[in-house]
Motif scaffolding. Structure first.
Motif, mmCIF file in Angstrom:
data_model
loop_
_atom_site.group_PDB
_atom_site.id
_atom_site.type_symbol
_atom_site.label_atom_id
_atom_site.label_comp_id
_atom_site.label_asym_id
_atom_site.label_seq_id
_atom_site.Cartn_x
_atom_site.Cartn_y
_atom_site.Cartn_z
ATOM 1 N N VAL A 29 15.983 8.153 -5.210
ATOM 2 C CA VAL A 29 15.385 7.461 -4.070
ATOM 3 C C VAL A 29 16.375 7.482 -2.911
ATOM 4 N N PHE A 30 15.864 7.858 -1.720
ATOM 5 C CA PHE A 30 16.663 7.852 -0.499
ATOM 6 C C PHE A 30 16.248 6.670 0.367
ATOM 7 N N ILE A 31 17.224 5.986 0.941
ATOM 8 C CA ILE A 31 16.952 4.886 1.860
ATOM 9 C C ILE A 31 17.575 5.207 3.208
ATOM 10 N N ASN A 32 16.719 5.352 4.229
ATOM 11 C CA ASN A 32 17.122 5.589 5.618
ATOM 12 C C ASN A 32 17.879 6.891 5.836
ATOM 13 N N GLU A 33 17.766 7.821 4.928
ATOM 14 C CA GLU A 33 18.252 9.189 5.134
ATOM 15 C C GLU A 33 17.726 10.061 4.001
ATOM 16 N N TRP A 34 16.970 11.102 4.362
ATOM 17 C CA TRP A 34 16.486 12.027 3.330
ATOM 18 C C TRP A 34 17.609 12.997 2.964
ATOM 19 N N ALA A 66 13.227 -2.219 1.153
ATOM 20 C CA ALA A 66 13.707 -0.898 0.735
ATOM 21 C C ALA A 66 14.125 -0.902 -0.729
ATOM 22 N N LEU A 67 14.835 -1.944 -1.151
ATOM 23 C CA LEU A 67 15.305 -1.992 -2.533
ATOM 24 C C LEU A 67 14.165 -2.307 -3.505
ATOM 25 N N ARG A 68 13.189 -3.078 -3.074
ATOM 26 C CA ARG A 68 12.014 -3.286 -3.928
ATOM 27 C C ARG A 68 11.265 -1.979 -4.130
ATOM 28 N N PHE A 69 11.150 -1.194 -3.053
ATOM 29 C CA PHE A 69 10.524 0.123 -3.173
ATOM 30 C C PHE A 69 11.314 0.991 -4.144
ATOM 31 N N GLY A 110 11.511 8.436 -0.689
ATOM 32 C CA GLY A 110 12.381 7.880 0.337
ATOM 33 C C GLY A 110 11.666 6.840 1.157
ATOM 34 N N ILE A 111 12.446 6.005 1.832
ATOM 35 C CA ILE A 111 11.871 4.961 2.675
ATOM 36 C C ILE A 111 12.755 4.738 3.891
ATOM 37 N N TYR A 112 12.106 4.531 5.038
ATOM 38 C CA TYR A 112 12.783 4.121 6.262
ATOM 39 C C TYR A 112 12.322 2.707 6.591
ATOM 40 N N GLU A 152 0.831 -1.208 0.000
ATOM 41 C CA GLU A 152 0.000 0.000 0.000
ATOM 42 C C GLU A 152 0.862 1.253 0.000
ATOM 43 N N ALA A 153 1.997 1.200 0.687
ATOM 44 C CA ALA A 153 2.900 2.353 0.718
ATOM 45 C C ALA A 153 3.411 2.677 -0.683
ATOM 46 N N LEU A 154 3.771 1.654 -1.440
ATOM 47 C CA LEU A 154 4.240 1.867 -2.804
ATOM 48 C C LEU A 154 3.135 2.468 -3.665
ATOM 49 N N ALA A 155 1.922 1.940 -3.551
ATOM 50 C CA ALA A 155 0.808 2.468 -4.336
ATOM 51 C C ALA A 155 0.541 3.928 -3.991
#
Length: 497
Positions: A453-458, A441-444, A432-434, A417-420
């Protein structure tokens, strides 16, 4: 308060202005008055009043600047080797570090942003010139394997005269990320800073000339978008346009560019999702959300303006976040509060209009939602740090770029749902994703539509990382080697031997 900016800050806070600000346009290697003689006021957003005047340029000034750039394109600049161009950019980086205090104070005064943010911008600007100084002699073509009877190769040539239309939210950072690669590639430039924030672009042009840039290679014309920006993007002497701004204005720039088939890089803003999943490091995620939306009072195209939050942790997360946000201090940017002013009265009214409509529609307000009056007083343009829950994916809070310190919250159930939700707007600039689950995270990152795309840091990364968007966020890339190639045209050569 201590440091090299102290005296400058004291001068501004005492007198309301700063001595020695640039006068006129910068054309042909020198400051020149506007041909019409007209001037405009520049405002201190923290006080809501004018602190200086600058030239109000028009089509005649643009003609002069483009003529200077075209003359310089065929002069000594054309004969200069890439390594020497790099040395000029490296000297500029050194000078910027030496004079960072003055640049940062002027940037803060003109734009309203906190001084600490402006100081961070200056470090990034110096690094941008340093990066492209090193890249200038690394730009090369390819050898083409055509068989033993042919030699084939490609070369990267400068596109020509590049126009830069600069926004008011990051005046110096944005002009630098366009000028530095354009100069490294061998182009000449005509820049038009926003009428709200003209001064640091003019200061940068003078500094680059001091660093060794030949006359006319970099020109800056100030004035409004209608009087100076429109003639620049429609000028037949322009070979490339880099524009940062709204979708509506970007569309008009595209129409103007089409008349002369002028190349474009467009960065048109965003409504970027920051996804927080149930397995996140909650402290890090709260810090990340606050930085993502409240830096520069939310006036950032890549702001994390949508919190897409996993329902499993929503109550606990929102409690922590709301407590932190309600404690943020508001004040004049030069006093280094937690949140500075917005750039103009017009922008303040735009932000307030968005929030008023959301409140009237029944959206839940967690914090803020009103024009602010800082305890320190003053008549500047401030808005409370605001958090509002969206009523659904079609809520205007989700779909419309507010460009202020307003966080829209969307509650979802899990990663799918988050991705949608992340993909449910017409913008696609950053996301970004935490999450502690690197697979999620990588699928997102794989499936979200975004240019970065940021992962665990904006706001992770720097000048090395290409930046730009998809869909209504624009096209083309700035920063990194991709940004350098934006200012090149590829030529193929084949010889029979």
């Amino acid at each position: 308060m201590s440091g090299p900016a102290d005296a400058l800050v004291a001068e501004v806070m005492t007198t309301g202005t700063l001595t020695g600000l640039p006068q006129g346009h910068y054309i042909g290697g020198r400051f020149v008055p506007g041909l019409s003689g007209n001037t405009m006021e520049s405002f201190d957003p923290g006080r809501g009043r004018a602190f200086a005047r600058f030239a109000a340029g028009d089509a005649a000034d643009v003609d002069a600047a483009v003529a200077a750039a075209r003359t310089a394109l065929c002069g000594p600049w054309r004969q200069m080797g890439p390594a020497e161009r790099g040395r000029i950019l490296a000297r500029a980086a050194s000078l910027l570090r030496e004079r960072a205090a003055r640049f940062a104070v002027v940037e803060s005064l003109d734009s309203g942003k906190r001084l600490t943010e402006a100081e961070g911008d200056l470090r990034g600007v110096a690094r941008a010139f340093e990066y492209y100084a090193g890249a200038a002699d690394k730009l090369h073509g390819d050898s083409l394997p055509l068989g033993r009877n042919y030699v084939g190769f490609t070369t990267e040539e400068p596109i020509g005269v590049a126009a830069q239309i600069i926004p008011w939210n990051y005046p110096l950072s944005t002009v630098a990320r366009g000028i530095a690669p354009a100069l490294a590639a061998g182009c000449t430039v005509v820049a038009k800073p926003a009428e709200q924030t003209p001064f640091t672009a003019l200061m940068l042009a003078e500094l680059l000339h001091e660093a060794g840039l030949p006359d006319g290679v970099l020109n800056v014309v100030t004035g409004t978008g209608a009087q100076a920006g429109a003639p620049l993007v429609a000028h037949p002497g322009i070979d490339h346009i880099t524009f940062t701004g709204s979708v509506a204005t970007g569309t008009a720039v595209m129409r103007a560019a089409a008349q002369h088939v002028t190349r474009l890089v467009l960065e048109l803003g965003g409504k970027s999702p920051l996804v927080v999943l149930a397995d996140c490091d909650m402290d890090a995620a709260v810090n990340g959300v606050i930085e993502a939306i409240y830096e520069n009072a939310g006036q950032i195209c890549s702001a994390g303006s949508r919190l897409v939050l996993d329902r499993a942790i929503a109550v606990a997360f929102m409690s922590r976040l709301t407590t932190r946000v309600k404690g943020l201090r508001i004040g004049h940017g030069l006093t280094n509060p937690d949140l500075g002013p917005v750039n103009s009265l017009r922008q303040l009214e735009t932000i307030d209009g968005h929030v008023r409509r959301a409140v009237a529609a029944g959206n839940r307000v967690y914090a803020g939602a009103a024009i602010a009056k800082p305890e320190a007083g003053g008549s500047g343009w401030f808005y409370e740090p605001t958090i509002i829950e969206a009523r659904g994916a079609d809520d205007p809070l989700v779909q419309e770029e507010i460009f202020g310190p307003v966080l829209a919250v969307q509650i979802v159930d899990g990663a799918d749902e988050a991705l949608a939700a992340a993909n449910a707007t017409s913008y696609a600039l950053v996301a970004g994703i935490y999450s502690k689950n690197i697979t999620d995270a990588l699928r997102f990152a794989r499936d979200v539509d975004a240019g970065q795309v940021f992962i665990n840091e904006w706001f992770a990364g720097g000048i090395e990382v290409p930046f730009g968007g998809n869909r209504k966020s624009g096209f083309g890339r700035e920063k990194g080697m991709a940004g350098l190639r934006s200012y090149c045209k590829l030529k193929s050569v084949v010889a029979r031997i």
